[in-house]
Design an enzyme around this catalytic site. Structure first.
Site, PDB file in Angstrom:
ATOM      1  CE  LYS A  12      -8.386 -23.992  -6.568  1.00 27.91           C
ATOM      2  NZ  LYS A  12      -8.148 -25.431  -6.382  1.00 27.91           N
ATOM      3  CB  THR A  57      -7.851 -26.142 -10.266  1.00 25.88           C
ATOM      4  OG1 THR A  57      -7.814 -26.905  -9.078  1.00 25.88           O
ATOM      5  CG2 THR A  57      -8.478 -26.943 -11.391  1.00 25.88           C
ATOM      6  CG  HIS A 253     -10.090 -11.971   9.219  1.00 25.28           C
ATOM      7  ND1 HIS A 253      -9.705 -11.105  10.228  1.00 25.28           N
ATOM      8  CD2 HIS A 253     -10.903 -12.873   9.807  1.00 25.28           C
ATOM      9  CE1 HIS A 253     -10.245 -11.497  11.364  1.00 25.28           C
ATOM     10  NE2 HIS A 253     -10.988 -12.561  11.145  1.00 25.28           N
TER      11      HIS A 253
HETATM   12  O1  URC Z   1      -9.347  -5.964  15.948  1.00 27.70           O
HETATM   13  C1  URC Z   1      -9.271  -7.167  16.246  1.00 27.70           C
HETATM   14  N1  URC Z   1      -9.898  -7.621  17.353  1.00 27.70           N
HETATM   15  C2  URC Z   1      -9.852  -8.933  17.738  1.00 27.70           C
HETATM   16  O2  URC Z   1     -10.452  -9.323  18.768  1.00 27.70           O
HETATM   17  C3  URC Z   1      -9.115  -9.808  16.916  1.00 27.70           C
HETATM   18  N2  URC Z   1      -8.851 -11.144  16.999  1.00 27.70           N
HETATM   19  C4  URC Z   1      -8.093 -11.432  15.916  1.00 27.70           C
HETATM   20  O3  URC Z   1      -7.685 -12.588  15.626  1.00 27.70           O
HETATM   21  N3  URC Z   1      -7.847 -10.326  15.171  1.00 27.70           N
HETATM   22  C5  URC Z   1      -8.470  -9.306  15.773  1.00 27.70           C
HETATM   23  N4  URC Z   1      -8.570  -7.994  15.451  1.00 27.70           N
END
Ligand code: URC
Length: 294
Positions: A12, A57, A253
């Site tokens: 992977k 994998t 994220h």
């Molecule tokens: O700080 C954030 N602002 C957003 O506008 C947003 N939208 C989201 O999905 N997560 C977050 N986090």
């Protein structure tokens, strides 16, 4: 026709992992991009289309997160790579050799006034200083200074709650998450500072201080939006010659992982860069003209 299969392996690639070890208020964070490759007794898969005994994998990817969680003490990338490679060979009899290649992102703990920040990190050496100058026949000079690719991360003191919920919303509300962004910022000078280097340094530390808060404890962020606004205000407070600030902040994220057979314990994350949130605004002193973002 007779054929030979002198080489075969499967693995992977680009399994992105964030790992945080929390030692009270002091957090240690790494981001790794993990690649696995297994040499195994799997000729029958290639030649006959039979997958019996194969370590999928997808299983290898899951194992990246499981072994990361099992590293209960802060460890080096070498120690983790050894543990992962050994796991594959010792767990699966058909695997004769495991190859693990990892790239570590250069996240460094931020130093503030000589103090290490409890949970704030910046990417080493990535940021670029920018300037955009115009000058016209009437003698009008405009200087817009800035920076881009300033990557900042904090392992706590960030949440996101109270947003609209409808049938399209699945995001859970959280009051503790990783917040990471790669900041682009420009600020336009109404008056020229005596020293552009000093103004730049003041602007950059204003951004860092508002994002991370003080080195002990940090500062809570209820959203990237609120933090962005505070960063811009802090810049205007500390750089009196600036009239208008543009900020763009992707919300990068880090998604909590429940490692197979275990549970998320504020420790293991999928590190992502796409898709990402994208937040931006222009903040001015009241009555001042906002500048184009550049
Ligand atoms: O700080 C954030 N602002 C957003 O506008 C947003 N939208 C989201 O999905 N997560 C977050 N986090």
């Amino acid at each position: 026709m007779a054929y030979a299969l002198p080489l075969h392996q499967h693995g992977k690639s680009k399994v992105r992992l964030g790992r945080v070890w929390r030692d009270g208020n002091v957090h240690h964070m790494v981001e790794w991009n993990v690649n696995t490759m297994l040499e195994s007794d799997m000729e029958h898969s290639f030649v006959k289309g039979e997958n019996t005994g194969m370590t999928a994998t997808d299983t290898q990817k899951n194992t990246v997160y499981v072994v990361a969680q099992r590293m209960s003490q802060k460890c080096t990338v070498e120690q983790y790579a050894i543990a992962l490679a050994q796991h594959f060979v010792l767990t699966y009899p058909l695997v004769s050799k495991a190859k693990v290649y990892i790239e570590q992102k250069p996240w460094n703990r931020v130093q503030m006034g000589g103090l290490p920040h409890d949970h704030g990190y910046a990417l080493a050496g990535a940021e670029v200083r920018t300037v955009y100058v115009t000058y016209d026949k009437a003698g009008k000079l405009d200087v817009t200074a800035g920076l881009k690719e300033l990557s900042l991360l904090k392992t706590t003191q960030s949440g996101y709650e109270g947003f609209l919920r409808d049938e399209y919303t699945v995001l859970p509300e959280v009051n503790d998450r990783i917040m990471a962004s790669t900041v682009t910022c420009t600020w336009k000078y109404t008056n020229q500072p005596a020293c552009y280097d000093a103004a730049f340094a003041a602007a950059k530390s204003a951004l860092l201080d508002a994002f991370l808060g003080p080195p002990k404890g940090g500062v809570y962020s209820p959203s990237v939006q609120y933090t962005l606004y505070n960063m811009a205000k802090n810049l205007l407070d500390r750089v009196p010659q600036a009239e208008s600030v543009f900020l763009n902040m992707p919300n990068l994220h880090f998604i909590p992982v429940n490692p197979v057979g275990s549970k998320f314990n504020n420790d293991v994350y999928v590190a992502t860069s796409e898709p990402h949130g994208n937040i931006e605004a222009v903040v001015t002193r009241r009555g001042m003209i906002p500048h184009a973002k550049l």
